[in-house]
Design a protein around this motif. Structure first.
Motif, PDB file in Angstrom:
ATOM      1  N   ARG A   1      50.136  36.190  54.212  1.00 46.65           N
ATOM      2  CA  ARG A   1      49.273  37.334  53.946  1.00 46.65           C
ATOM      3  C   ARG A   1      48.056  36.950  53.111  1.00 46.65           C
ATOM      4  N   LEU A   2      48.064  35.741  52.563  1.00 45.45           N
ATOM      5  CA  LEU A   2      46.985  35.347  51.652  1.00 45.45           C
ATOM      6  C   LEU A   2      46.347  34.029  52.089  1.00 45.45           C
ATOM      7  N   GLN A   3      46.246  33.815  53.395  1.00 50.37           N
ATOM      8  CA  GLN A   3      45.709  32.550  53.899  1.00 50.37           C
ATOM      9  C   GLN A   3      44.228  32.369  53.573  1.00 50.37           C
ATOM     10  N   GLN A   4      43.500  33.461  53.348  1.00 50.92           N
ATOM     11  CA  GLN A   4      42.075  33.382  53.067  1.00 50.92           C
ATOM     12  C   GLN A   4      41.769  33.544  51.583  1.00 50.92           C
ATOM     13  N   ALA A   5      42.764  33.439  50.745  1.00 51.04           N
ATOM     14  CA  ALA A   5      42.574  33.693  49.316  1.00 51.04           C
ATOM     15  C   ALA A   5      41.800  32.568  48.630  1.00 51.04           C
ATOM     16  N   SER A   6      41.166  32.926  47.529  1.00 52.20           N
ATOM     17  CA  SER A   6      40.590  31.942  46.617  1.00 52.20           C
ATOM     18  C   SER A   6      41.551  31.725  45.466  1.00 52.20           C
ATOM     19  N   VAL A   7      41.606  30.502  44.986  1.00 56.12           N
ATOM     20  CA  VAL A   7      42.500  30.130  43.894  1.00 56.12           C
ATOM     21  C   VAL A   7      41.685  29.977  42.617  1.00 56.12           C
ATOM     22  N   VAL A   8      42.056  30.730  41.589  1.00 58.10           N
ATOM     23  CA  VAL A   8      41.342  30.706  40.312  1.00 58.10           C
ATOM     24  C   VAL A   8      42.311  30.304  39.202  1.00 58.10           C
ATOM     25  N   PRO A   9      42.086  29.164  38.547  1.00 55.10           N
ATOM     26  CA  PRO A   9      42.969  28.770  37.446  1.00 55.10           C
ATOM     27  C   PRO A   9      42.697  29.585  36.191  1.00 55.10           C
ATOM     28  N   ILE A  10      43.725  29.826  35.402  1.00 54.06           N
ATOM     29  CA  ILE A  10      43.538  30.446  34.089  1.00 54.06           C
ATOM     30  C   ILE A  10      42.741  29.459  33.243  1.00 54.06           C
TER      31      ILE A  10
ATOM     32  N   GLY B   1      35.850  30.426  38.512  1.00 57.73           N
ATOM     33  CA  GLY B   1      35.846  31.850  38.808  1.00 57.73           C
ATOM     34  C   GLY B   1      36.003  32.711  37.574  1.00 57.73           C
ATOM     35  N   LEU B   2      36.689  32.183  36.567  1.00 56.67           N
ATOM     36  CA  LEU B   2      36.880  32.869  35.287  1.00 56.67           C
ATOM     37  C   LEU B   2      36.486  31.933  34.162  1.00 56.67           C
ATOM     38  N   MET B   3      36.076  32.496  33.052  1.00 57.70           N
ATOM     39  CA  MET B   3      35.870  31.696  31.855  1.00 57.70           C
ATOM     40  C   MET B   3      36.488  32.415  30.668  1.00 57.70           C
ATOM     41  N   ARG B   4      36.940  31.627  29.711  1.00 53.78           N
ATOM     42  CA  ARG B   4      37.536  32.188  28.498  1.00 53.78           C
ATOM     43  C   ARG B   4      36.486  32.197  27.400  1.00 53.78           C
ATOM     44  N   THR B   5      36.185  33.368  26.908  1.00 52.95           N
ATOM     45  CA  THR B   5      35.135  33.524  25.907  1.00 52.95           C
ATOM     46  C   THR B   5      35.671  33.573  24.487  1.00 52.95           C
TER      47      THR B   5
ATOM     48  N   PHE C   1      38.515  37.057  28.435  1.00 56.73           N
ATOM     49  CA  PHE C   1      38.013  36.499  29.686  1.00 56.73           C
ATOM     50  C   PHE C   1      36.787  37.262  30.173  1.00 56.73           C
ATOM     51  N   ARG C   2      36.001  36.588  30.975  1.00 54.57           N
ATOM     52  CA  ARG C   2      34.950  37.260  31.744  1.00 54.57           C
ATOM     53  C   ARG C   2      34.723  36.454  33.022  1.00 54.57           C
ATOM     54  N   LEU C   3      34.007  37.075  33.957  1.00 58.48           N
ATOM     55  CA  LEU C   3      33.720  36.413  35.223  1.00 58.48           C
ATOM     56  C   LEU C   3      32.972  35.115  34.970  1.00 58.48           C
ATOM     57  N   GLY C   4      33.367  34.053  35.678  1.00 59.44           N
ATOM     58  CA  GLY C   4      32.798  32.735  35.457  1.00 59.44           C
ATOM     59  C   GLY C   4      31.436  32.556  36.105  1.00 59.44           C
ATOM     60  N   PRO C   5      30.822  31.392  35.868  1.00 56.90           N
ATOM     61  CA  PRO C   5      29.479  31.134  36.393  1.00 56.90           C
ATOM     62  C   PRO C   5      29.432  30.914  37.900  1.00 56.90           C
ATOM     63  N   LYS C   6      30.576  30.589  38.516  1.00 59.95           N
ATOM     64  CA  LYS C   6      30.625  30.374  39.964  1.00 59.95           C
ATOM     65  C   LYS C   6      31.783  31.181  40.548  1.00 59.95           C
ATOM     66  N   PRO C   7      31.626  32.513  40.561  1.00 61.19           N
ATOM     67  CA  PRO C   7      32.729  33.349  41.055  1.00 61.19           C
ATOM     68  C   PRO C   7      32.906  33.221  42.559  1.00 61.19           C
TER      69      PRO C   7
ATOM     70  N   THR D   1      51.329  38.443  29.966  1.00 61.51           N
ATOM     71  CA  THR D   1      50.165  38.990  29.272  1.00 61.51           C
ATOM     72  C   THR D   1      48.875  38.293  29.695  1.00 61.51           C
ATOM     73  N   THR D   2      48.887  36.973  29.699  1.00 59.73           N
ATOM     74  CA  THR D   2      47.680  36.220  30.073  1.00 59.73           C
ATOM     75  C   THR D   2      47.288  36.503  31.511  1.00 59.73           C
ATOM     76  N   ALA D   3      48.252  36.455  32.415  1.00 55.69           N
ATOM     77  CA  ALA D   3      47.967  36.656  33.835  1.00 55.69           C
ATOM     78  C   ALA D   3      47.415  38.046  34.103  1.00 55.69           C
ATOM     79  N   LEU D   4      48.035  39.054  33.506  1.00 55.91           N
ATOM     80  CA  LEU D   4      47.608  40.422  33.761  1.00 55.91           C
ATOM     81  C   LEU D   4      46.257  40.723  33.121  1.00 55.91           C
ATOM     82  N   THR D   5      45.986  40.120  31.973  1.00 53.91           N
ATOM     83  CA  THR D   5      44.676  40.289  31.345  1.00 53.91           C
ATOM     84  C   THR D   5      43.589  39.650  32.200  1.00 53.91           C
ATOM     85  N   ALA D   6      43.862  38.434  32.694  1.00 50.44           N
ATOM     86  CA  ALA D   6      42.907  37.762  33.574  1.00 50.44           C
ATOM     87  C   ALA D   6      42.713  38.543  34.868  1.00 50.44           C
ATOM     88  N   ALA D   7      43.803  39.055  35.436  1.00 50.76           N
ATOM     89  CA  ALA D   7      43.716  39.825  36.671  1.00 50.76           C
ATOM     90  C   ALA D   7      42.881  41.081  36.471  1.00 50.76           C
TER      91      ALA D   7
END
Length: 253
Positions: free
Chosen positions: A110-119, A153-157, A179-185, A203-209
Motif C-alpha cells: 500500500r506504500l510502494q510510492q512512499a517517501s522515507v524521512v528519517p527522524i 524532509g525534516l529538521m530538528r530545530t 521539528f519543522r519541515l526540512g530544506p528539501k521536503p 512521542t518522537t514519532a508522533l510529534t514528527a508526524a
C-alpha cells in the motif's frame, strides 16, 4: 561541510572497508558482522513478530508501527554501538535488513510510492556523533526497497534532552516545537514513512508526524529497527480546548 564532519565521515568509511573485526564481539569478520552475530541478529528479527495480518492503515493522529525486533539482547547492543560506539557501518546493515523484511510484509504494497524521512538529529548532536543513525538506517531501507529517500524532509530545530531518562509527559514537553519541515521536503503527493532506530513511547514519532501533517503530508507509518516492550499512548496537547487528544499508535504484527 565542516572539517570535523568530513574527518569523521572519512574515519567511518575507512573503518567500513578496512576493519577485520566484528563490532559486536571483536571476532574476525569478512563482512560487517561475523557469521555468529549475523545469525543471532536474524534470530532477534524472527522471534519478534507473529504471523498476523495488519489492519488497514489508520487515519490522522495515528501511526502504524513496523519494527524489525525488540530492543533487547544483541539487537540492543548493536543499536547502542551504532549510536554511541562510533559504529556507523551498522546503520546501513540494519537498514537493509529492515527494508528487506518490510518488502515481504503485506503492508508494504500500500506504500510502494512512499517517501522515507528519517527522524533528524539537531545539528549540534549530529556534529558530535558525526552522523545521524536514523538517516543511515533509512538509506539502507531505501536501497532494499527502492523507496524515495528524503533525507532532509525534516529538521530538528531544538536540541532536546536525551529521552531515555524522561517520562511520557516530560518527553512531550521536551519535543514541543522541536521539528519543522526540512530544506528539501518530498512531494506532498507522496505518503511518508518515518524511520528511527528505536520506537519507545511514540512521542518522537508522533510529534514528527504531526509536524508533517500540519504541512499537508500524509504520514501513515513509522519503521524502526527495534521497539521496546512498552508502547504508551501519547496525548496531543496542541488542542488544549479539548483537553488533549489521545493518539493511539498501533503495532503492525
Amino acid at each position: 561541510m565542516s572539517m570535523s564532519i568530513i574527518s569523521s565521515t572519512l574515519s567511518h568509511l575507512t573503518k567500513l572497508f578496512l576493519s577485520a573485526n566484528c563490532p559486536l564481539c571483536q571476532r574476525s569478520a569478512s563482512k560487517v558482522l561475523c557469521s555468529a552475530c549475523h545469525q543471532q541478529l536474524l534470530g532477534c528479527r524472527q522471534s519478534a513478530h507473529g504471523n498476523g495480518q495488519p489492519k488497514p492503515i489508520q487515519q490522522r493522529n495515528t501511526l502504524d508501527i513496523f519494527a524489525w525486533g525488540h530492543y533487547q539482547g544483541l539487537l540492543k547492543q548493536a543499536l547502542t554501538q551504532l549510536k554511541y560506539g562510533d559504529q556507523a557501518e551498522l546503520g546501513l546493515w540494519l537498514g537493509l535488513e529492515l527494508g528487506n523484511y518490510w518488502r515481504k510484509h503485506p503492508a508494504s504494497h500500500r506504500l510502494q510510492q512512499a517517501s522515507v524521512v528519517p527522524i533528524p538529529l539537531h545539528q549540534q548532536r549530529h556534529q558530535q556523533r558525526g552522523y545521524n543513525q536514523a538517516a543511515l538506517i533509512a538509506k539502507g531501507v531505501c536501497k532494499a526497497t527502492g523507496l524515495h529517500f528524503a533525507e532532509h524532509g525534516l529538521m530538528r530545530t531544538k536540541n532536546t534532552q536525551a529521552m531515555y531518562s524522561l517520562g511520557v509527559e516530560a518527553r512531550q514537553t521536551n519535543l514541543h516545537k522541536a521539528f519543522r519541515l526540512g530544506p528539501k521536503p518530498p512531494s506532498p503527493s507522496k505518503p511518508i514513512i518515518l524511520i528511527d532506530d528505536i520506537y519507545t513511547t511514540g512521542t518522537t514519532a508522533l510529534t514528527a508526524a504531526e509536524t508533517l501533517r500540519t504541512e499537508g503530508y500524509r504520514v501513515p507509518a513509522i519503521m524502526a529497527v527495534a521497539q521496546t516492550k512498552y508502547v504508551a499512548p501519547v496525548v496531543d496537547r496542541s488542542k488544549p480546548d479539548h483537553g488533549g487528544q489521545i493518539l493511539k499508535p498501533r503495532l503492525i504484527p
